[in-house]
Design a protein around this motif. Structure first.
Motif, PDB file in Angstrom:
ATOM      1  N   SER A 107       0.694  -1.310   0.057  1.00 59.92           N
ATOM      2  CA  SER A 107       0.011  -0.134  -0.084  1.00 59.92           C
ATOM      3  C   SER A 107       0.778   1.262  -0.016  1.00 59.92           C
ATOM      4  O   SER A 107       0.232   2.384  -0.142  1.00 59.92           O
ATOM      5  CB  SER A 107      -1.049   0.191   1.118  1.00 59.92           C
ATOM      6  OG  SER A 107      -0.124  -0.093   2.529  1.00 59.92           O
ATOM      7  N   CYS A 108       2.248   0.969  -0.016  1.00 58.99           N
ATOM      8  CA  CYS A 108       3.149   2.214   0.130  1.00 58.99           C
ATOM      9  C   CYS A 108       3.706   2.510  -1.302  1.00 58.99           C
ATOM     10  O   CYS A 108       4.690   3.473  -1.136  1.00 58.99           O
ATOM     11  CB  CYS A 108       4.111   1.950   1.160  1.00 58.99           C
ATOM     12  SG  CYS A 108       3.546   1.615   2.729  1.00 58.99           S
ATOM     13  N   ILE A 109       3.388   1.947  -2.250  1.00 58.08           N
ATOM     14  CA  ILE A 109       3.956   1.906  -3.685  1.00 58.08           C
ATOM     15  C   ILE A 109       3.065   2.776  -4.457  1.00 58.08           C
ATOM     16  O   ILE A 109       2.030   2.518  -4.533  1.00 58.08           O
ATOM     17  CB  ILE A 109       4.347   0.774  -4.077  1.00 58.08           C
ATOM     18  CG1 ILE A 109       5.082  -0.300  -3.279  1.00 58.08           C
ATOM     19  CG2 ILE A 109       5.060   0.817  -5.708  1.00 58.08           C
ATOM     20  CD1 ILE A 109       5.314  -1.555  -3.543  1.00 58.08           C
ATOM     21  N   GLY A 110       3.578   3.896  -5.096  1.00 58.90           N
ATOM     22  CA  GLY A 110       2.656   4.777  -6.037  1.00 58.90           C
ATOM     23  C   GLY A 110       3.007   6.230  -5.628  1.00 58.90           C
ATOM     24  O   GLY A 110       4.496   6.422  -5.386  1.00 58.90           O
ATOM     25  N   ASP A 111       2.528   7.105  -6.439  1.00 57.01           N
ATOM     26  CA  ASP A 111       2.653   8.393  -6.699  1.00 57.01           C
ATOM     27  C   ASP A 111       2.006   9.397  -5.488  1.00 57.01           C
ATOM     28  O   ASP A 111       2.332  10.443  -5.534  1.00 57.01           O
ATOM     29  CB  ASP A 111       2.068   9.236  -7.781  1.00 57.01           C
ATOM     30  CG  ASP A 111       2.856   8.655  -9.115  1.00 57.01           C
ATOM     31  OD1 ASP A 111       3.873   8.779  -8.966  1.00 57.01           O
ATOM     32  OD2 ASP A 111       2.075   8.298  -9.931  1.00 57.01           O
ATOM     33  N   GLY A 112       1.441   8.707  -4.434  1.00 59.89           N
ATOM     34  CA  GLY A 112       1.004   9.308  -3.154  1.00 59.89           C
ATOM     35  C   GLY A 112       2.169  10.340  -2.580  1.00 59.89           C
ATOM     36  O   GLY A 112       3.322   9.722  -2.550  1.00 59.89           O
ATOM     37  N   PRO A 113       1.713  11.354  -1.867  1.00 67.46           N
ATOM     38  CA  PRO A 113       2.829  12.038  -1.023  1.00 67.46           C
ATOM     39  C   PRO A 113       3.720  11.391   0.134  1.00 67.46           C
ATOM     40  O   PRO A 113       4.638  11.574   0.547  1.00 67.46           O
ATOM     41  CB  PRO A 113       1.930  12.995  -0.274  1.00 67.46           C
ATOM     42  CG  PRO A 113       0.580  12.678  -0.362  1.00 67.46           C
ATOM     43  CD  PRO A 113       0.231  11.520  -1.414  1.00 67.46           C
ATOM     44  N   ASN A 114       3.204  10.201   0.565  1.00 64.72           N
ATOM     45  CA  ASN A 114       4.024   9.234   1.549  1.00 64.72           C
ATOM     46  C   ASN A 114       4.143   8.005   0.817  1.00 64.72           C
ATOM     47  O   ASN A 114       4.435   6.931   1.641  1.00 64.72           O
ATOM     48  CB  ASN A 114       3.036   9.272   2.815  1.00 64.72           C
ATOM     49  CG  ASN A 114       2.462  10.655   3.340  1.00 64.72           C
ATOM     50  OD1 ASN A 114       3.438  11.388   3.318  1.00 64.72           O
ATOM     51  ND2 ASN A 114       1.422  10.393   4.153  1.00 64.72           N
ATOM     52  N   CYS A 115       4.431   7.875  -0.402  1.00 64.03           N
ATOM     53  CA  CYS A 115       4.555   6.724  -0.825  1.00 64.03           C
ATOM     54  C   CYS A 115       5.929   6.835  -1.726  1.00 64.03           C
ATOM     55  O   CYS A 115       6.185   7.742  -2.344  1.00 64.03           O
ATOM     56  CB  CYS A 115       3.590   6.261  -1.914  1.00 64.03           C
ATOM     57  SG  CYS A 115       1.888   5.785  -1.107  1.00 64.03           S
ATOM     58  N   TYR A 116       6.772   5.517  -1.851  1.00 67.84           N
ATOM     59  CA  TYR A 116       7.811   5.551  -2.792  1.00 67.84           C
ATOM     60  C   TYR A 116       7.306   5.034  -4.176  1.00 67.84           C
ATOM     61  O   TYR A 116       6.410   4.115  -4.103  1.00 67.84           O
ATOM     62  CB  TYR A 116       9.133   4.803  -2.204  1.00 67.84           C
ATOM     63  CG  TYR A 116       8.676   3.260  -1.920  1.00 67.84           C
ATOM     64  CD1 TYR A 116       8.959   2.493  -2.714  1.00 67.84           C
ATOM     65  CD2 TYR A 116       8.098   2.733  -0.460  1.00 67.84           C
ATOM     66  CE1 TYR A 116       8.599   0.927  -2.708  1.00 67.84           C
ATOM     67  CE2 TYR A 116       7.808   1.543  -0.360  1.00 67.84           C
ATOM     68  CZ  TYR A 116       8.106   0.458  -1.299  1.00 67.84           C
ATOM     69  OH  TYR A 116       7.669  -0.866  -0.927  1.00 67.84           O
TER      70      TYR A 116
END
Length: 380
Positions: A107-116
């Protein structure tokens, strides 16, 4: 498996080789020389090297399916606590020491501000009990052990860093490919790169070393990420780096002089090393206070040397698909235990069932299961 290894290494060489010599101006002290024996190559007999083998299965759930392993750092052992595994899709999986699945970073992978987005490196940070991720966009993300976002630091640099290590609660060591023979110190409070730590011995920017630091028994050991015949200790408090050992590989091992004619052309150096070079050249080293494991290539053959740093005694083994028994690619040493991670389909070539102390695991493992962690207990 050998051909896959060679192809992967050639890819790594082309991507990572760059030529920029660095002055040897580390704060180094007198050192011991280790004579590595590369001429008397032995076949692998696991019973002669190890006293026991223990296998830990990594629990397979819908949330913990591990794909192909990450080409860089694929596994981390947090002694007596966790196994951290990274796959090629940048997923980070956390298991307890028994192999039970605890959490993943999906759930931490992607373009979100808290994601790598594109994982460069990942570490377990013992100072904060967190998992810290270096993204290719120049951001360090910090997550708790359930992969809940805690913090991030944007690295204001004109070049990308490839590896990180938490030196203490407030600073990281960072490595890049621009200027060899040094690493940078990043201060989280100031959010600046304070300075560089320089060290001697750079030969060429060729590496499969992705874990340059190893902390054990209150000592921080350092093995450069590039080809270098020095092993160091480093003090985060005084920020002093010292040569602990210098490795003498003998006349049949590559030196800086052998590749000077290629200048700074990484592609030409990689082609030469993999098609024309008739000398051994080191591609990976890991060590602690007791043991050094070095991996060499020569004419498309792979060799692994195991060295006792206390006595200097060492043996080189040929790794070959023609052999019934082989040594795996070890990723970590803790005391007298060597760690490897393998998929079930590759397991038979790297174990001797007589040495396995938990044979019941062998009956339970299926070919489609997650990879397993293998602990090899060195004979004393």
């Amino acid at each position: 498996y050998l051909m896959k290894t060679l192809i992967s290494l050639l890819t790594v060489f082309v991507l990572l080789l760059s030529g920029c010599r660095n002055k040897d101006n580390a704060k180094s002290s007198s050192n011991n020389t280790i004579q590595i024996s590369l001429d008397d190559v032995q076949p692998v007999n696991l019973k002669e090297i190890f006293s026991s083998i223990e296998i830990t299965s990594l629990e397979l759930q819908d949330e913990s399916i591990i794909g192909r392993l990450f080409r860089g750092k694929s596994c981390i052992v947090v002694p007596n606590q966790y196994y951290i595994v990274i796959d090629k899709q940048y997923n980070i999986f956390l298991f307890d020491i028994q192999g039970n699945f605890k959490a993943s970073s999906q759930s931490c992978i992607g373009d979100g501000p808290n994601c790598y987005l594109i994982l460069q490196d990942v570490i377990f940070n013992p100072h904060t009990n967190t998992i810290d991720v270096l993204d290719a966009r120049g951001v360090i993300y910090q997550y708790d052990l359930n992969f809940q976002f805690l913090n991030k630091w944007v690295l204001q640099q004109e070049y990308s860093f490839r590896y990180l290590y938490a030196l203490d609660n407030d600073s990281y060591a960072l490595f890049h490919d621009i200027d060899q023979g040094n690493f940078s110190i990043y201060n989280k409070t100031k959010q600046t790169v304070d300075h560089q730590i320089k060290y001697p011995g750079f030969i060429t920017k060729m590496t499969a070393n992705n874990t340059p630091f190893h902390f054990e028994n209150d000592q921080l050991y350092f093995s450069p990420i590039e080809m270098n015949n020095n092993l160091f200790t480093f003090s985060p408090q005084s920020q002093e780096i010292k040569v602990l050992f210098t490795i003498d590989n003998g006349q049949n091992c590559l030196t800086r002089k052998d590749i000077e004619s290629f200048g700074d052309n990484p592609k030409e150096i990689a082609i030469y090393l993999n098609t024309q070079c008739d000398k051994y050249f080191p591609i990976r080293r890991i060590f602690n206070g007791k043991h050094l494991i070095s991996t060499y290539l020569k004419q498309q053959k792979q060799f692994i040397n195991i060295c006792d740093l206390k006595t200097g005694k060492n043996t080189t083994y040929l790794k070959s698909p023609d052999r019934k028994e082989n040594l795996p690619t070890f990723f970590q040493i803790e005391d007298d235990v060597f760690y490897a991670i393998l998929f079930p389909s590759d397991l038979s070539s790297f174990i001797n069932t007589d040495l396995v102390i938990n044979k019941n695991v062998l009956q339970q493992i299926k070919e489609e299961d997650n990879p397993v962690i293998i602990k090899y207990q060195l004979k004393k």
